[in-house]
Design a protein around this motif. Structure first.
Motif, mmCIF file in Angstrom:
data_model
loop_
_atom_site.group_PDB
_atom_site.id
_atom_site.type_symbol
_atom_site.label_atom_id
_atom_site.label_comp_id
_atom_site.label_asym_id
_atom_site.label_seq_id
_atom_site.Cartn_x
_atom_site.Cartn_y
_atom_site.Cartn_z
ATOM 1 N N ASN A 334 -48.467 -80.784 50.638
ATOM 2 C CA ASN A 334 -48.545 -79.722 51.550
ATOM 3 C C ASN A 334 -47.935 -78.441 50.716
ATOM 4 O O ASN A 334 -48.358 -77.397 51.144
ATOM 5 C CB ASN A 334 -47.414 -80.223 52.698
ATOM 6 C CG ASN A 334 -48.009 -81.132 53.696
ATOM 7 O OD1 ASN A 334 -49.041 -81.063 53.776
ATOM 8 N ND2 ASN A 334 -46.970 -81.542 54.503
ATOM 9 N N ASP A 337 -50.773 -76.752 49.067
ATOM 10 C CA ASP A 337 -51.731 -76.249 49.682
ATOM 11 C C ASP A 337 -51.075 -75.061 50.387
ATOM 12 O O ASP A 337 -51.923 -73.929 50.776
ATOM 13 C CB ASP A 337 -51.935 -77.087 51.006
ATOM 14 C CG ASP A 337 -52.826 -78.314 50.608
ATOM 15 O OD1 ASP A 337 -53.325 -78.479 49.559
ATOM 16 O OD2 ASP A 337 -53.000 -79.331 51.405
ATOM 17 N N THR A 396 -52.679 -79.900 62.497
ATOM 18 C CA THR A 396 -53.098 -79.299 61.293
ATOM 19 C C THR A 396 -53.575 -77.926 61.380
ATOM 20 O O THR A 396 -54.283 -77.740 62.542
ATOM 21 C CB THR A 396 -54.090 -80.306 60.528
ATOM 22 O OG1 THR A 396 -54.294 -79.717 59.171
ATOM 23 C CG2 THR A 396 -55.411 -80.451 61.265
ATOM 24 N N LYS A 398 -55.280 -76.882 58.734
ATOM 25 C CA LYS A 398 -56.376 -77.000 57.460
ATOM 26 C C LYS A 398 -57.568 -77.024 58.187
ATOM 27 O O LYS A 398 -57.784 -77.782 59.105
ATOM 28 C CB LYS A 398 -55.958 -77.838 56.621
ATOM 29 C CG LYS A 398 -54.608 -77.759 56.016
ATOM 30 C CD LYS A 398 -53.941 -78.662 55.222
ATOM 31 C CE LYS A 398 -52.514 -78.390 54.602
ATOM 32 N NZ LYS A 398 -51.741 -79.448 53.920
ATOM 33 N N LYS A 402 -60.146 -81.079 55.394
ATOM 34 C CA LYS A 402 -59.189 -80.749 54.533
ATOM 35 C C LYS A 402 -57.980 -81.412 54.906
ATOM 36 O O LYS A 402 -57.014 -81.831 54.004
ATOM 37 C CB LYS A 402 -58.666 -79.235 54.439
ATOM 38 C CG LYS A 402 -60.022 -78.587 53.637
ATOM 39 C CD LYS A 402 -59.798 -78.491 52.134
ATOM 40 C CE LYS A 402 -60.795 -78.045 51.546
ATOM 41 N NZ LYS A 402 -61.116 -78.128 50.223
ATOM 42 N N GLY A 403 -57.455 -81.669 56.185
ATOM 43 C CA GLY A 403 -56.081 -82.406 56.326
ATOM 44 C C GLY A 403 -56.429 -83.161 57.658
ATOM 45 O O GLY A 403 -57.288 -82.673 58.596
#
Ligand SMILES: Nc1ncnc2c1ncn2[C@@H]1O[C@H](COP(=O)(O)OP(=O)(O)OP(=O)(O)O)[C@@H](O)[C@H]1O
Ligand SMILES: [Mg+2]
Length: 583
Positions: A334, A337, A396, A398, A402-403
């Motif tokens: 995390n 990112d 998320t 993202k 991606k997440g």
């Protein structure tokens, strides 16, 4: 009035004008008295003057200016002095010969020089003072002298009224500003209280929401586990089938891989809903962080510097180490990112006592000793309105793919299930800190033995297994898997069916039962009853709920549970473990 003034008269008028001017600028009674006493003597040209204040029923001779002492500091009843007469009658007294005037208490005057006087009340409606002028000879003031004296008295009345008005205004202002300060204080306190209450309510609300979502996901995960058991079981059987080759085999493998990923996702959901099986043991968090350092460096890349601050004399924590590792990696990912252009990741450990003050602000925490693991980054941070939501499953920010939004929710669930506490702090543009508090253990256990290398799945030797499962699809997969492994199989859809089968079949070696069964008898009840009838019977439980004990009744220490969905290998090993153990 006369046409022209003498020099003395002119000087008297100019003294009066000065006195009026001074009086208009006074702020206290003392100043008023002082000005009047001086001016009165000069204006009247008398041998003495007094300033008398009304003090209840008395005349108080406050001050004087005279050729010889008069009554300064003395008080007389109003009825027994000429100043009292002037105030009560609201008029001046002109007394050219005091011994010829009945209003005068002659005895009081005998020791003094006074032969004649002029007494003027101060104030028209309700005189509050009087000014007196005294002469040592017979003297009858003319109209001009009287007018001057009366003018001074009027100016004095106004000055006293102003002073007392000013005083009451000042005290009112002081009182008002004290009240304002008090109101401000009370307001601030109320505001603080309200903010505090709101914060606590929000936290409780959030905790309740997480609890509800947890229950929902837990139930969902259970259903998925049953579906996945069917999908994976059938795919494995298909793949082991000699006829499945080439393209069909490839397709089955791909489907099995996808199902495995699905199973992984369900495990994450179960972690959030606090229903994953945990194996807590006393561990050193410092050792765990050090052990992961190289992996984290590789994961985070060159642009992110890792700093560690590991506390000396760190308490051991009682927790499932593999879960802490997963949590740490999740937090680090995390952080990565959030720092696409690089930055710094700081990992910290410490001994922390959560005291009553902390609990007051974080009502979901339990007071006590904890071992803290904190992960901070210098990344983008999280806006306040999203901060509340980061622990929710599937939350998320993202892009798709991606997440999944399960990283923090898994950590949240695992920490709660471990009787710990988690807290996130973040500021946009500054960074984020996640602190995990894990319960303190009393001692660190000896190092766990190294995992044994995988060996081929053990097979059966024709032992009879009774499968009890209410879902036909799951049941049929289990039966086929067992047959494939070299066991003989019989099956039942519920507890009664199972008991009937136990009575009719010659010999049953092992009861393989779901924990949750329809009707009133659970898998555990069934096993207990079956063992009463056949004491040598072995039992293996299975469930889509990894913490099936909570749902299906109390397991004993020797009971073995196989969580759904399981691979055929796992089934094979668990079966042998149960069948081969000697009681
Ligand atoms: N260190 C961090 N800095 C900034 N934002 C963060 C940080 N950690 C979490 N977040 C925010 O919280 C959201 C949820 O995090 P979480 O780990 O649960 O899911 P994810 O990272 O989006 O997906 P997953 O971990 O399942 O791959 C993230 O999408 C991100 O918006
Ligand atoms: Mg994540």
């Amino acid at each position: 009035m006369r046409e022209s003034f003498s020099t003395a008269e002119r000087s008297a008028w100019s003294t009066l004008v000065d006195a009026i001017e001074q009086l208009s600028a006074t702020h206290s009674l003392e100043q008023v008295i002082d000005i009047v006493r001086t001016a009165a003597r000069r204006i009247s040209g008398a041998d003495g003057v007094t300033f008398v204040l009304r003090d209840g029923g008395l005349c108080y001779y406050v001050d004087e200016d005279a050729i010889a002492p008069l009554w300064k500091g003395q008080r007389f009843p109003m009825s027994a002095c000429i100043s009292g007469w002037a105030m009560l009658n609201k008029q001046k007294a002109i007394v050219p010969d005091i011994y010829a005037d009945a209003r005068i208490p002659h005895d009081a005057y005998r020791p003094t020089f006074v032969k004649s006087l002029l007494m003027v009340p101060v104030g028209i409606e309700n005189p509050i003072a009087a000014i007196g002028a005294y002469w040592a000879d017979h003297h009858e003031p003319d109209e001009n002298e009287v007018t001057l004296f009366e003018s001074l008295a009027r100016a004095t009345a106004t000055a006293i009224a102003n002073v007392s008005l000013e005083a009451s205004l000042r005290s009112a202002a002081e009182k008002a500003s004290a009240q304002a300060a008090e109101i401000q204080r009370a307001y601030e306190q109320t505001k603080r209280d309200a903010e505090h209450r709101l914060r606590i309510e929000e936290q409780l609300h959030q905790a309740q929401k997480m609890e509800a979502v947890g229950q929902l996901t837990g139930g969902l995960a259970h259903d998925f586990n049953n579906l996945l058991a069917v999908i994976m079981g059938n795919l494995e059987l298909l793949l082991e089938d000699q006829t499945a080759k080439g393209q069909p085999a490839k397709m089955a493998t791909a489907a099995l891989e996808a199902a495995n990923r699905g199973a992984q996702l369900v495990r994450h959901l179960l972690a959030f809903s606090r229903r994953q099986p945990l194996q807590p043991e006393p561990i050193s968090l410092n050792g765990l962080v050090t052990g992961l350092h190289a992996l984290l460096e590789r994961t985070l890349g060159e642009n992110i510097a890792i700093r560690t601050h590991l506390a000396d004399n760190l308490w051991p924590a009682i927790v499932d180490p593999s879960q802490v590792e997963t949590a740490l990696i999740n937090m680090a990912v995390n952080a990565r990112d959030a720092m696409p252009n690089g930055g710094r990741l700081t990992i910290e450990t410490g001994n922390k006592r959560l005291d009553d003050d902390y609990i007051a602000l974080n009502p979901e925490a339990v007071p006590g000793d904890y071992v803290m693991l904190s992960v901070s980054d210098t990344g983008s941070g999280i806006p306040p309105h999203l901060l509340q939501r980061v622990f929710e499953p599937f939350f998320t920010t993202k892009p798709i793919g991606k997440g999944t939004g399960l990283g923090l929710s898994m950590i949240y669930g695992f920490v709660k299930q471990s009787n710990g506490h988690i807290k996130i702090y973040s500021e946009v543009g500054v960074g984020t800190t996640v602190r995990v508090y894990l319960p303190r253990a009393q001692s660190v256990a000896a190092a766990a033995p190294a995992a044994t290398p995988a060996s081929p799945a053990p097979v059966g030797h024709g032992e009879m297994i009774l499968v009890v499962e209410d879902r036909p699809d799951v049941r049929s997969v289990a039966c086929r898997q067992l047959a494939r492994l070299g066991y003989r199989v019989s099956d039942a859809a519920d507890a009664n069916g199972a008991l009937r089968a136990l009575g009719s079949i010659d010999r049953v070696d092992l009861l393989f039962t779901d924990v949750v069964l329809p009707d009133s008898m659970s898998g555990v009840d069934l096993a207990n009853e079956a063992r009463r009838l056949h004491p040598s019977l072995k039992v293996l439980y299975t469930s889509g709920f990894p913490d099936a004990a909570r749902i299906g009744g109390k397991f004993s220490a020797t009971d073995v549970l196989l969580s759904k969905p399981y691979r055929i290998d796992e089934l094979a090993r668990k079966l042998r473990q149960v069948l081969d153990e000697t009681r």
